[in-house]
Design an enzyme around this catalytic site. Sequence first.
Site, PDB file in Angstrom:
ATOM      1  N   GLY A   1      37.123 -66.493  51.276  1.00  0.00           N
ATOM      2  CA  GLY A   1      37.795 -66.244  52.547  1.00  0.00           C
ATOM      3  C   GLY A   1      36.820 -65.861  53.636  1.00  0.00           C
ATOM      4  O   GLY A   1      35.615 -65.668  53.390  1.00  0.00           O
ATOM      5  N   ASP A   2      37.329 -65.832  54.868  1.00  0.00           N
ATOM      6  CA  ASP A   2      36.550 -65.412  56.045  1.00  0.00           C
ATOM      7  C   ASP A   2      35.345 -66.305  56.319  1.00  0.00           C
ATOM      8  O   ASP A   2      34.334 -65.858  56.871  1.00  0.00           O
ATOM      9  CB  ASP A   2      36.085 -63.948  55.906  1.00  0.00           C
ATOM     10  CG  ASP A   2      37.244 -63.010  55.704  1.00  0.00           C
ATOM     11  OD1 ASP A   2      38.323 -63.290  56.256  1.00  0.00           O
ATOM     12  OD2 ASP A   2      37.076 -62.003  55.003  1.00  0.00           O
TER      13      ASP A   2
ATOM     14  N   GLY B   1      35.303 -68.659  58.418  1.00  0.00           N
ATOM     15  CA  GLY B   1      35.336 -69.121  59.819  1.00  0.00           C
ATOM     16  C   GLY B   1      36.335 -70.262  59.992  1.00  0.00           C
ATOM     17  O   GLY B   1      36.222 -71.073  60.906  1.00  0.00           O
ATOM     18  N   LYS B   2      37.359 -70.286  59.092  1.00  0.00           N
ATOM     19  CA  LYS B   2      38.362 -71.361  59.145  1.00  0.00           C
ATOM     20  C   LYS B   2      39.083 -71.390  60.480  1.00  0.00           C
ATOM     21  O   LYS B   2      39.350 -72.460  61.035  1.00  0.00           O
ATOM     22  CB  LYS B   2      39.404 -71.179  58.021  1.00  0.00           C
ATOM     23  CG  LYS B   2      38.818 -71.235  56.629  1.00  0.00           C
ATOM     24  CD  LYS B   2      39.861 -70.884  55.594  1.00  0.00           C
ATOM     25  CE  LYS B   2      40.375 -69.465  55.645  1.00  0.00           C
ATOM     26  NZ  LYS B   2      39.374 -68.431  55.326  1.00  0.00           N
TER      27      LYS B   2
ATOM     28  N   HIS C   1      42.373 -64.710  60.955  1.00  0.00           N
ATOM     29  CA  HIS C   1      41.618 -65.856  61.469  1.00  0.00           C
ATOM     30  C   HIS C   1      41.229 -65.595  62.925  1.00  0.00           C
ATOM     31  O   HIS C   1      42.093 -65.421  63.784  1.00  0.00           O
ATOM     32  CB  HIS C   1      42.453 -67.143  61.353  1.00  0.00           C
ATOM     33  CG  HIS C   1      42.763 -67.501  59.922  1.00  0.00           C
ATOM     34  ND1 HIS C   1      43.565 -68.556  59.558  1.00  0.00           N
ATOM     35  CD2 HIS C   1      42.338 -66.947  58.742  1.00  0.00           C
ATOM     36  CE1 HIS C   1      43.630 -68.627  58.235  1.00  0.00           C
ATOM     37  NE2 HIS C   1      42.909 -67.655  57.729  1.00  0.00           N
TER      38      HIS C   1
ATOM     39  N   ARG D   1      62.509 -65.275  41.051  1.00  0.00           N
ATOM     40  CA  ARG D   1      63.727 -65.811  41.678  1.00  0.00           C
ATOM     41  C   ARG D   1      64.708 -64.752  42.177  1.00  0.00           C
ATOM     42  O   ARG D   1      65.916 -64.918  42.136  1.00  0.00           O
ATOM     43  CB  ARG D   1      64.416 -66.808  40.722  1.00  0.00           C
ATOM     44  CG  ARG D   1      63.568 -68.056  40.562  1.00  0.00           C
ATOM     45  CD  ARG D   1      63.702 -68.723  39.251  1.00  0.00           C
ATOM     46  NE  ARG D   1      63.149 -67.876  38.189  1.00  0.00           N
ATOM     47  CZ  ARG D   1      63.168 -68.193  36.915  1.00  0.00           C
ATOM     48  NH1 ARG D   1      63.732 -69.307  36.522  1.00  0.00           N
ATOM     49  NH2 ARG D   1      62.634 -67.390  36.023  1.00  0.00           N
TER      50      ARG D   1
ATOM     51  N   THR E   1      41.654 -55.827  57.500  1.00  0.00           N
ATOM     52  CA  THR E   1      41.638 -54.439  57.026  1.00  0.00           C
ATOM     53  C   THR E   1      40.473 -53.613  57.568  1.00  0.00           C
ATOM     54  O   THR E   1      40.447 -52.401  57.382  1.00  0.00           O
ATOM     55  CB  THR E   1      41.555 -54.399  55.483  1.00  0.00           C
ATOM     56  OG1 THR E   1      40.367 -55.101  55.094  1.00  0.00           O
ATOM     57  CG2 THR E   1      42.760 -55.042  54.835  1.00  0.00           C
TER      58      THR E   1
HETATM   59  P1  GDP Z   1      38.535 -66.999  58.634  1.00  0.00           P
HETATM   60  O1  GDP Z   1      39.373 -66.019  57.929  1.00  0.00           O
HETATM   61  O2  GDP Z   1      37.954 -68.025  57.717  1.00  0.00           O
HETATM   62  O3  GDP Z   1      39.214 -67.635  59.820  1.00  0.00           O
HETATM   63  O4  GDP Z   1      37.282 -66.168  59.207  1.00  0.00           O
HETATM   64  P2  GDP Z   1      37.355 -64.758  59.983  1.00  0.00           P
HETATM   65  O5  GDP Z   1      37.833 -64.996  61.362  1.00  0.00           O
HETATM   66  O6  GDP Z   1      38.061 -63.742  59.172  1.00  0.00           O
HETATM   67  O7  GDP Z   1      35.821 -64.325  59.942  1.00  0.00           O
HETATM   68  C1  GDP Z   1      34.841 -65.097  60.505  1.00  0.00           C
HETATM   69  C2  GDP Z   1      34.116 -64.270  61.550  1.00  0.00           C
HETATM   70  O8  GDP Z   1      32.917 -64.924  61.910  1.00  0.00           O
HETATM   71  C3  GDP Z   1      34.886 -64.123  62.853  1.00  0.00           C
HETATM   72  O9  GDP Z   1      34.530 -62.893  63.443  1.00  0.00           O
HETATM   73  C4  GDP Z   1      34.392 -65.288  63.685  1.00  0.00           C
HETATM   74  O10 GDP Z   1      34.509 -65.064  65.073  1.00  0.00           O
HETATM   75  C5  GDP Z   1      32.943 -65.305  63.278  1.00  0.00           C
HETATM   76  N1  GDP Z   1      32.281 -66.613  63.310  1.00  0.00           N
HETATM   77  C6  GDP Z   1      32.757 -67.819  62.948  1.00  0.00           C
HETATM   78  N2  GDP Z   1      31.778 -68.754  63.039  1.00  0.00           N
HETATM   79  C7  GDP Z   1      30.667 -68.096  63.458  1.00  0.00           C
HETATM   80  C8  GDP Z   1      29.316 -68.491  63.715  1.00  0.00           C
HETATM   81  O11 GDP Z   1      28.927 -69.653  63.572  1.00  0.00           O
HETATM   82  N3  GDP Z   1      28.447 -67.506  64.112  1.00  0.00           N
HETATM   83  C9  GDP Z   1      28.826 -66.206  64.268  1.00  0.00           C
HETATM   84  N4  GDP Z   1      27.920 -65.318  64.640  1.00  0.00           N
HETATM   85  N5  GDP Z   1      30.081 -65.816  64.036  1.00  0.00           N
HETATM   86  C10 GDP Z   1      30.988 -66.735  63.629  1.00  0.00           C
HETATM   87  P1  IMO Z   2      41.337 -65.274  55.305  1.00  0.00           P
HETATM   88  O1  IMO Z   2      42.419 -66.302  55.467  1.00  0.00           O
HETATM   89  C1  IMO Z   2      39.188 -62.556  52.643  1.00  0.00           C
HETATM   90  C2  IMO Z   2      41.463 -60.821  49.322  1.00  0.00           C
HETATM   91  C3  IMO Z   2      41.687 -59.326  49.367  1.00  0.00           C
HETATM   92  C4  IMO Z   2      41.693 -59.032  47.880  1.00  0.00           C
HETATM   93  C5  IMO Z   2      42.404 -60.239  47.292  1.00  0.00           C
HETATM   94  C6  IMO Z   2      43.891 -60.030  47.041  1.00  0.00           C
HETATM   95  O2  IMO Z   2      41.134 -64.414  56.492  1.00  0.00           O
HETATM   96  O3  IMO Z   2      40.097 -65.899  54.785  1.00  0.00           O
HETATM   97  P2  IMO Z   2      45.993 -59.894  48.671  1.00  0.00           P
HETATM   98  O4  IMO Z   2      46.329 -58.951  49.774  1.00  0.00           O
HETATM   99  O5  IMO Z   2      45.968 -61.318  49.093  1.00  0.00           O
HETATM  100  O6  IMO Z   2      46.858 -59.707  47.460  1.00  0.00           O
HETATM  101  O7  IMO Z   2      44.505 -59.478  48.202  1.00  0.00           O
HETATM  102  O8  IMO Z   2      42.226 -61.285  48.232  1.00  0.00           O
HETATM  103  N1  IMO Z   2      41.903 -61.557  50.529  1.00  0.00           N
HETATM  104  C7  IMO Z   2      41.077 -62.037  51.463  1.00  0.00           C
HETATM  105  N2  IMO Z   2      39.733 -61.925  51.600  1.00  0.00           N
HETATM  106  N3  IMO Z   2      39.903 -63.301  53.529  1.00  0.00           N
HETATM  107  C8  IMO Z   2      41.241 -63.447  53.396  1.00  0.00           C
HETATM  108  O9  IMO Z   2      41.943 -64.275  54.181  1.00  0.00           O
HETATM  109  C9  IMO Z   2      41.879 -62.770  52.346  1.00  0.00           C
HETATM  110  N4  IMO Z   2      43.176 -62.679  51.938  1.00  0.00           N
HETATM  111  C10 IMO Z   2      43.160 -61.941  50.830  1.00  0.00           C
HETATM  112  O10 IMO Z   2      40.649 -58.663  50.030  1.00  0.00           O
HETATM  113  O11 IMO Z   2      40.375 -59.032  47.381  1.00  0.00           O
HETATM  114 MG    MG Z   3      39.566 -63.948  57.718  1.00  0.00          MG
END
Ligand code: GDP
Ligand code: IMO
Ligand code: MG
Length: 430
Positions: A12-13, A15-16, A41, A144, A306
Amino acid sequence: MPIQIIVGTQWGDEGKGRIVDWYAAKSDFVARYNGGDNAGHSVTVGNTLFKLHLIPSGIIHPHAVAVLGNGMVINPQSLLAEMEMLKGHGILVGPQRLRISHAAHLITPSHQALDKALDAARGKGNIGTTGRGIGPAYTDKAIRRGLRFSDMMESSFLNKLNTLTREINNQLSSLGADEMDVAKIEQDFIQYRSILLPYITDVSILLSDAHEKKAFILAEGAQGTLLDIDHGTYPYVTSSSTTAPGVFSGLGLGLTTANGAIVTGVCKSFQTRVGSGPFPTEVIGEIAERLRGSGKNPWDEFGTTTGRARRVGWLDGVLLRYAVRINGLTELIITKMDILSGLMELKICVGYRKNGVEIRDIVFGPSNLEDYEPMYETMPGWDEDICGVREWDRLPHQARSYIAAISKLTGVPVRMVCVGPEREQVVTAK
Ligand code: GDP
Ligand code: IMO
Ligand code: MG
């Protein structure tokens, strides 16, 4: 028109959100198919940072219709707060451009309380969930007794809600947690229902018709491959199908709509994880602090949902190759290349060693990585600030070599790299 699917290749995270925003410019529909407000996101447009948890990141483009699929679990309170946030930025979020599947499940405050109580009861072996009620809502779906958006259309809704709240209260009380106020939840849901009823749609019909009419549909994955309930680092996973095949069941699209699909894996240039579970390439100390950042910048590695500090490490090429297999990725996008600037030596994990035996691929899934020792390929880094680069040839040759190594390791082309969080901070790969 083929469907394009955006999935996370890691934990996760990746940069989707910003990648979805990029492709939403040419999409008619942007649809979430899994998860709930555990997702966070981020999309940066000029000086504005949008943090979206439920509504697809495509909503920021005025022409795109945002869809919440049946594979999701939705907390109506969070949804309404997000709609208000968007309205505050002048973004129209009426029923004409936000559609919610009748079969999406509802998260109630009881699910949240139960999520927190269950994770606390796990003690040291806790999962570190986001506390958003995700696990209990999917549990109720599977056994269910869950509530769906379509239940809000029926006169029996409040009875069902009250029954569910009481049943969860029994569970809470057996865990020593406070019970929830049945009447308060009922009052709140009467209000949510009055606002949300016009948004409820048969998403399967909406998107299947759109696909037939050659509309462009972008599917926005939440979480990442390694958090998938089946294919992730179980039990340290979320409770939904986060991977590309989940798109079809999570939106009610038939498999023929997958013909020619573009499956885009978003991968950070290094590895991060929030919450517990195995992480073979995790690093601590100085390099970790460099990769994580201090928390001063909005893009530093602290959870969008979080605020927790993310664990960080070197890119794991073995797990990335696994993500290619599980999702059927057709292309990769590498984000956060700018963060590697200044690290004079970079590492990519190309295999593991366990009891003296070399392992190059994930077999029997990634759950048992706990005592795997990573084997690295070491590469030279670069010192230049690359945030302003927009052309491939202007990237330092070491950065291009790093990308070439990822392509070679995975057998998948890298289409684009990101060099900063803003919309335009992208470089198309050659
Ligand atoms: P997602 O959950 O996959 O959408 O990612 P998040 O938004 O949770 O985390 C990605 C973080 O990296 C965010 O703060 C974005 O603004 C940042 N981000 C995404 N692409 C880039 C990049 O190429 N460079 C930098 N410095 N930050 C980025
Ligand atoms: P995005 O879409 C990163 C992680 C939680 C925990 C595990 C289970 O922003 O990438 P949950 O609340 O889903 O039962 O937690 O999954 N987790 C994520 N980690 N990015 C996320 O979403 C996450 N969604 C859940 O931290 O380890
Ligand atoms: Mg995220």
